[in-house]
Scaffold this motif. Structure first.
Motif, PDB file in Angstrom:
ATOM      1  N   ALA A  36       0.827  -1.210   0.000  1.00  0.00           N
ATOM      2  CA  ALA A  36       0.000   0.000   0.000  1.00  0.00           C
ATOM      3  C   ALA A  36       0.859   1.256   0.000  1.00  0.00           C
ATOM      4  O   ALA A  36       0.596   2.208  -0.753  1.00  0.00           O
ATOM      5  CB  ALA A  36      -0.933  -0.014   1.204  1.00  0.00           C
ATOM      6  N   CYS A  37       1.885   1.291   0.855  1.00  0.00           N
ATOM      7  CA  CYS A  37       2.743   2.479   0.945  1.00  0.00           C
ATOM      8  C   CYS A  37       3.535   2.695  -0.337  1.00  0.00           C
ATOM      9  O   CYS A  37       3.732   3.836  -0.771  1.00  0.00           O
ATOM     10  CB  CYS A  37       3.688   2.358   2.139  1.00  0.00           C
ATOM     11  N   THR A  38       3.974   1.610  -0.973  1.00  0.00           N
ATOM     12  CA  THR A  38       4.684   1.739  -2.244  1.00  0.00           C
ATOM     13  C   THR A  38       3.782   2.380  -3.297  1.00  0.00           C
ATOM     14  O   THR A  38       4.214   3.243  -4.070  1.00  0.00           O
ATOM     15  CB  THR A  38       5.166   0.362  -2.734  1.00  0.00           C
ATOM     16  N   ALA A  39       2.516   1.977  -3.316  1.00  0.00           N
ATOM     17  CA  ALA A  39       1.567   2.564  -4.264  1.00  0.00           C
ATOM     18  C   ALA A  39       1.370   4.053  -4.006  1.00  0.00           C
ATOM     19  O   ALA A  39       1.341   4.863  -4.947  1.00  0.00           O
ATOM     20  CB  ALA A  39       0.232   1.828  -4.178  1.00  0.00           C
ATOM     21  N   SER A  40       1.253   4.432  -2.733  1.00  0.00           N
ATOM     22  CA  SER A  40       1.048   5.848  -2.416  1.00  0.00           C
ATOM     23  C   SER A  40       2.286   6.686  -2.732  1.00  0.00           C
ATOM     24  O   SER A  40       2.167   7.823  -3.200  1.00  0.00           O
ATOM     25  CB  SER A  40       0.662   6.010  -0.941  1.00  0.00           C
ATOM     26  N   PHE A  41       3.464   6.139  -2.484  1.00  0.00           N
ATOM     27  CA  PHE A  41       4.687   6.856  -2.848  1.00  0.00           C
ATOM     28  C   PHE A  41       4.778   7.053  -4.357  1.00  0.00           C
ATOM     29  O   PHE A  41       5.181   8.122  -4.833  1.00  0.00           O
ATOM     30  CB  PHE A  41       5.922   6.112  -2.336  1.00  0.00           C
ATOM     31  N   LEU A  42       4.385   6.038  -5.119  1.00  0.00           N
ATOM     32  CA  LEU A  42       4.405   6.166  -6.577  1.00  0.00           C
ATOM     33  C   LEU A  42       3.400   7.210  -7.046  1.00  0.00           C
ATOM     34  O   LEU A  42       3.705   8.029  -7.932  1.00  0.00           O
ATOM     35  CB  LEU A  42       4.116   4.812  -7.217  1.00  0.00           C
ATOM     36  N   LEU A  49       4.006  10.680  -9.167  1.00  0.00           N
ATOM     37  CA  LEU A  49       3.313  10.991 -10.416  1.00  0.00           C
ATOM     38  C   LEU A  49       2.448  12.244 -10.320  1.00  0.00           C
ATOM     39  O   LEU A  49       2.304  12.992 -11.292  1.00  0.00           O
ATOM     40  CB  LEU A  49       2.428   9.804 -10.814  1.00  0.00           C
ATOM     41  N   PHE A  50       1.879  12.482  -9.127  1.00  0.00           N
ATOM     42  CA  PHE A  50       0.962  13.608  -8.926  1.00  0.00           C
ATOM     43  C   PHE A  50       1.363  14.388  -7.672  1.00  0.00           C
ATOM     44  O   PHE A  50       0.621  14.402  -6.674  1.00  0.00           O
ATOM     45  CB  PHE A  50      -0.480  13.109  -8.799  1.00  0.00           C
ATOM     46  N   PRO A  51       2.529  15.030  -7.691  1.00  0.00           N
ATOM     47  CA  PRO A  51       3.021  15.713  -6.482  1.00  0.00           C
ATOM     48  C   PRO A  51       2.135  16.864  -6.035  1.00  0.00           C
ATOM     49  O   PRO A  51       2.212  17.293  -4.879  1.00  0.00           O
ATOM     50  CB  PRO A  51       4.403  16.216  -6.911  1.00  0.00           C
ATOM     51  N   GLN A  52       1.272  17.360  -6.924  1.00  0.00           N
ATOM     52  CA  GLN A  52       0.401  18.483  -6.573  1.00  0.00           C
ATOM     53  C   GLN A  52      -0.798  18.050  -5.746  1.00  0.00           C
ATOM     54  O   GLN A  52      -1.465  18.889  -5.131  1.00  0.00           O
ATOM     55  CB  GLN A  52      -0.089  19.190  -7.843  1.00  0.00           C
ATOM     56  N   ASP A  53      -1.106  16.760  -5.704  1.00  0.00           N
ATOM     57  CA  ASP A  53      -2.271  16.298  -4.964  1.00  0.00           C
ATOM     58  C   ASP A  53      -1.980  16.312  -3.467  1.00  0.00           C
ATOM     59  O   ASP A  53      -0.987  15.740  -3.012  1.00  0.00           O
ATOM     60  CB  ASP A  53      -2.669  14.891  -5.404  1.00  0.00           C
ATOM     61  N   ALA A  54      -2.852  16.929  -2.700  1.00  0.00           N
ATOM     62  CA  ALA A  54      -2.587  17.153  -1.272  1.00  0.00           C
ATOM     63  C   ALA A  54      -2.870  15.940  -0.402  1.00  0.00           C
ATOM     64  O   ALA A  54      -2.238  15.753   0.639  1.00  0.00           O
ATOM     65  CB  ALA A  54      -3.410  18.334  -0.768  1.00  0.00           C
ATOM     66  N   THR A  55      -3.830  15.099  -0.793  1.00  0.00           N
ATOM     67  CA  THR A  55      -4.245  13.999   0.092  1.00  0.00           C
ATOM     68  C   THR A  55      -3.949  12.613  -0.457  1.00  0.00           C
ATOM     69  O   THR A  55      -3.999  11.631   0.287  1.00  0.00           O
ATOM     70  CB  THR A  55      -5.753  14.082   0.379  1.00  0.00           C
ATOM     71  N   LEU A  56      -3.695  12.489  -1.761  1.00  0.00           N
ATOM     72  CA  LEU A  56      -3.393  11.196  -2.396  1.00  0.00           C
ATOM     73  C   LEU A  56      -4.505  10.170  -2.183  1.00  0.00           C
ATOM     74  O   LEU A  56      -4.256   8.971  -2.078  1.00  0.00           O
ATOM     75  CB  LEU A  56      -2.064  10.642  -1.879  1.00  0.00           C
TER      76      LEU A  56
END
Length: 223
Positions: free
Chosen positions: A91-97, A101-108
């Motif tokens: 799960a954490c690997t997916a969120s880091f990826l 890819l979308f560094p502008q997203d505040a909450t992921l």
């Protein structure tokens, strides 16, 4: 055991990458996926992962499910720590990826209450209880396998996400909530999404015993 842990890691990675990715992309594209699309994404990715990895690890993909299977005596407690670690890593690997890819997203795609904490707590507890009761009913031992189980479990997740997503986020999965919260730093409501789904999944065990015979929650027969 290594193959089981890798399957749990890959399956949970795919679940979080596709599910929370749909939320992130929906926000980035000004709602092009829609709430219904996000709900269906979560249901479809679980359907696919259960069918893909169900015969390897059981495709739990969810710490609450693993703990409930152990409480139901369908899964060995000594395997629980490895499964939980694999699910969290995936799960954490997916969120880091997704953050890359979308560094502008505040909450992921983090799960956040729309109303009060108590409202979302009860909602998550009930949703996960229903989900786990379904899983106990369609699984074999601690394995969710076969196209029937995959469709049923994926369908319940999509259904619950459709009507409850706007209230609590319809997480039903501590790993799915933990990863985006850790990576995005939105930790204030995380306790809710760790405790409520776990309690809800455990509650499904006695509920299963109430509607089925004692074999519902007992070790599977030796093959």
């Amino acid at each position: 055991m290594k193959k089981k842990l890798l399957a749990e890691c890959l399956g949970t990675f795919t679940l979080v990458f596709a599910g929370t990715g749909a939320i992130v992309i929906n926000a980035a594209s000004h709602g092009s996926i829609t709430h219904m699309g996000v709900a269906l994404t979560f249901g479809l990715v679980v359907l696919a992962m259960v069918h893909t990895f169900g015969d390897v690890s059981g495709a739990h993909l969810n710490p609450a499910v693993t703990l409930a299977f152990a409480a139901a005596r369908r899964f060995s407690w000594h395997e629980v720590p490895g499964y939980l670690a694999a699910q969290i890593v995936g799960a954490c690997t997916a969120s880091f990826l997704l953050h890359t890819l979308f560094p502008q997203d505040a909450t992921l795609g983090a799960t956040l209450p729309a109303g009060s904490d108590s409202q979302s707590f009860i909602m998550e507890l009930v949703l996960t209880s229903i989900l786990m009761l379904t899983i106990l009913s369609v699984s074999t031992g601690a394995k969710e396998k076969g196209i029937t189980a995959a469709i049923t479990i994926g369908g319940v997740i999509a259904l619950e996400a459709l009507f409850a997503g706007p209230v609590s986020g319809a997480s039903m999965n501590p790993a799915r909530s933990l990863a985006p919260a850790l990576v995005s730093g939105h930790l204030s409501h995380l306790w809710l999404y760790l405790i409520a789904p776990t309690l809800g999944a455990l509650l499904a065990v006695p509920l299963c015993l109430c509607v089925r015979d004692s074999t519902c929650c007992s070790p599977p027969p030796a093959s």
